[in-house]
Design an enzyme around this catalytic site. Sequence first.
Site, PDB file in Angstrom:
ATOM      1  N   ARG A 194       0.814  -1.152   0.032  1.00  0.00           N
ATOM      2  CA  ARG A 194      -0.123   0.067   0.078  1.00  0.00           C
ATOM      3  C   ARG A 194       0.649   1.290  -0.008  1.00  0.00           C
ATOM      4  O   ARG A 194       0.360   2.306  -0.200  1.00  0.00           O
ATOM      5  CB  ARG A 194      -1.031   0.024   1.049  1.00  0.00           C
ATOM      6  CG  ARG A 194      -1.796  -1.073   1.168  1.00  0.00           C
ATOM      7  CD  ARG A 194      -2.255  -1.483   2.562  1.00  0.00           C
ATOM      8  NE  ARG A 194      -2.887  -2.890   2.777  1.00  0.00           N
ATOM      9  CZ  ARG A 194      -2.082  -4.016   3.038  1.00  0.00           C
ATOM     10  NH1 ARG A 194      -1.041  -3.915   2.994  1.00  0.00           N
ATOM     11  NH2 ARG A 194      -2.687  -5.276   2.846  1.00  0.00           N
ATOM     12  N   LYS A 236     -14.843   0.554  -3.274  1.00  0.00           N
ATOM     13  CA  LYS A 236     -15.116   0.538  -1.872  1.00  0.00           C
ATOM     14  C   LYS A 236     -14.554   1.635  -1.171  1.00  0.00           C
ATOM     15  O   LYS A 236     -15.223   2.209  -0.170  1.00  0.00           O
ATOM     16  CB  LYS A 236     -14.689  -0.896  -1.491  1.00  0.00           C
ATOM     17  CG  LYS A 236     -15.122  -1.225  -0.134  1.00  0.00           C
ATOM     18  CD  LYS A 236     -13.992  -1.029   1.029  1.00  0.00           C
ATOM     19  CE  LYS A 236     -14.813  -1.147   2.332  1.00  0.00           C
ATOM     20  NZ  LYS A 236     -13.738  -0.817   3.312  1.00  0.00           N
ATOM     21  N   PRO A 253     -20.812   1.489   1.242  1.00  0.00           N
ATOM     22  CA  PRO A 253     -19.581   0.733   0.947  1.00  0.00           C
ATOM     23  C   PRO A 253     -19.670  -0.893   0.964  1.00  0.00           C
ATOM     24  O   PRO A 253     -20.287  -1.100   1.969  1.00  0.00           O
ATOM     25  CB  PRO A 253     -18.392   1.097   2.186  1.00  0.00           C
ATOM     26  CG  PRO A 253     -19.080   2.308   2.679  1.00  0.00           C
ATOM     27  CD  PRO A 253     -20.319   2.352   2.431  1.00  0.00           C
ATOM     28  N   ASP A 255     -18.249  -4.262   1.188  1.00  0.00           N
ATOM     29  CA  ASP A 255     -16.806  -5.048   1.516  1.00  0.00           C
ATOM     30  C   ASP A 255     -17.174  -6.368   1.864  1.00  0.00           C
ATOM     31  O   ASP A 255     -18.438  -6.821   1.659  1.00  0.00           O
ATOM     32  CB  ASP A 255     -16.041  -4.533   2.582  1.00  0.00           C
ATOM     33  CG  ASP A 255     -17.020  -4.433   3.955  1.00  0.00           C
ATOM     34  OD1 ASP A 255     -17.715  -5.366   4.053  1.00  0.00           O
ATOM     35  OD2 ASP A 255     -16.965  -3.390   4.620  1.00  0.00           O
ATOM     36  N   GLN A 293     -25.640   0.261   6.290  1.00  0.00           N
ATOM     37  CA  GLN A 293     -24.667  -0.487   5.957  1.00  0.00           C
ATOM     38  C   GLN A 293     -23.849  -0.645   7.287  1.00  0.00           C
ATOM     39  O   GLN A 293     -23.177  -1.650   7.468  1.00  0.00           O
ATOM     40  CB  GLN A 293     -23.790   0.417   4.865  1.00  0.00           C
ATOM     41  CG  GLN A 293     -22.436  -0.362   4.466  1.00  0.00           C
ATOM     42  CD  GLN A 293     -20.995  -0.051   5.436  1.00  0.00           C
ATOM     43  OE1 GLN A 293     -21.361   1.041   6.129  1.00  0.00           O
ATOM     44  NE2 GLN A 293     -20.089  -0.662   5.236  1.00  0.00           N
ATOM     45  N   PHE A 297     -22.852  -3.977   9.158  1.00  0.00           N
ATOM     46  CA  PHE A 297     -21.466  -4.519   9.104  1.00  0.00           C
ATOM     47  C   PHE A 297     -21.043  -4.674  10.612  1.00  0.00           C
ATOM     48  O   PHE A 297     -20.505  -5.811  10.873  1.00  0.00           O
ATOM     49  CB  PHE A 297     -20.442  -3.332   8.833  1.00  0.00           C
ATOM     50  CG  PHE A 297     -18.804  -3.343   9.111  1.00  0.00           C
ATOM     51  CD1 PHE A 297     -18.233  -4.143   8.029  1.00  0.00           C
ATOM     52  CD2 PHE A 297     -18.416  -2.746  10.077  1.00  0.00           C
ATOM     53  CE1 PHE A 297     -17.088  -4.291   8.188  1.00  0.00           C
ATOM     54  CE2 PHE A 297     -17.094  -2.831  10.240  1.00  0.00           C
ATOM     55  CZ  PHE A 297     -16.105  -3.735   9.231  1.00  0.00           C
TER      56      PHE A 297
END
Length: 310
Positions: A194, A236, A253, A255, A293, A297
């Site tokens: 990253r 995302k 988002p 995921d 969301q 999650f």
Amino acid sequence: MQDRSSSESNDGKTTFTMSPESTLFPVENYDLSSTLASGQAFRWRRVNDGWEGVVRDRWVRLTNAGAGISATIMAATDSGQSSWENLKHYLQLNADLDQIVATFPDDEPIRKAVQAAPGLRLLRQDPWECLASFILSSTKQIVQIQQIVAALCLRFGTPVAVPPGHAPHFAFPSAAQLAVCSETDLRECKMGFRAPYLLETARLVAGANPSLDSLYSLPVDAARLELMKFPGVGRKIADCVLLFAYGFQEAFPVDVWVIKALRDLYFRGRKVPLPRLQKFSRTHFGPNAGYAQQYLFHYMRTKKQKGDTP
DNA sequence: TCAGACCCTCACAG
DNA sequence: ACTGTGAGGGTCT
């Protein structure tokens, strides 16, 4: 001859007297634990019965008190007021959670998810910190993201004032502070592949190309396209930044956890293509889909901890 | 649309 | 204790 006319004032840093100040925010139905530890922000640590972190350049301690949230910050004598306003905005104390939840669809899965974490809120974070943090999030566990972010702040962030006896804390490093780093510097914070993504994005943001502030005034789809121009930022992560920093509450988002939630709870465990799930999320959850969301999650993650039942 | 690569760390077997 | 193995809030080619 050296021109030192403007550099004699204590390294250019103006020092104010900093001291801890406390207040009580009278707010109902605000659960700090589920909010601060639910993977939307990565800088909060549980300390005794409260939470400690840094918001912008201020050390902050929060605890759930009977009548609301008790907050302590290190306030400068001249700008204490704006620090409190910043914190209130960050915590979104003015958001009417009951009204938001009332816009959710009336179905069993979302009801259960809300019941599992009443008082779970969305924060309103700084765009750069949010963008950088989520670039670091890809295929990482939340604990690991916290570790990487902590290492990054320790190494490149500016120290902030803390109450006597507290461990040092650091502001999240600015884009400009990271833009002058090398990829090797960043890799030493254990972010692996990253690092080049974060470095290049930091350079673009530091050069205001584009300026992150300019996204506030765009429609959500245009803002998403701008974010996805940054390397390491796909759909995302862009949606995370739209939701957690810019306040586009329809951003959703998707995921691995949310995919699992949607499949298990709405599609009878069937495999459904990602675009189909995204379309479903847009049409099903309404104007505050992002809140929904976050409940889904959190529900899936905490449900798993209590013992898997496949 | 679809793999495979990508760094690295931690949890968990054995 | 030690080593092996898999997977973790994705993105890019």
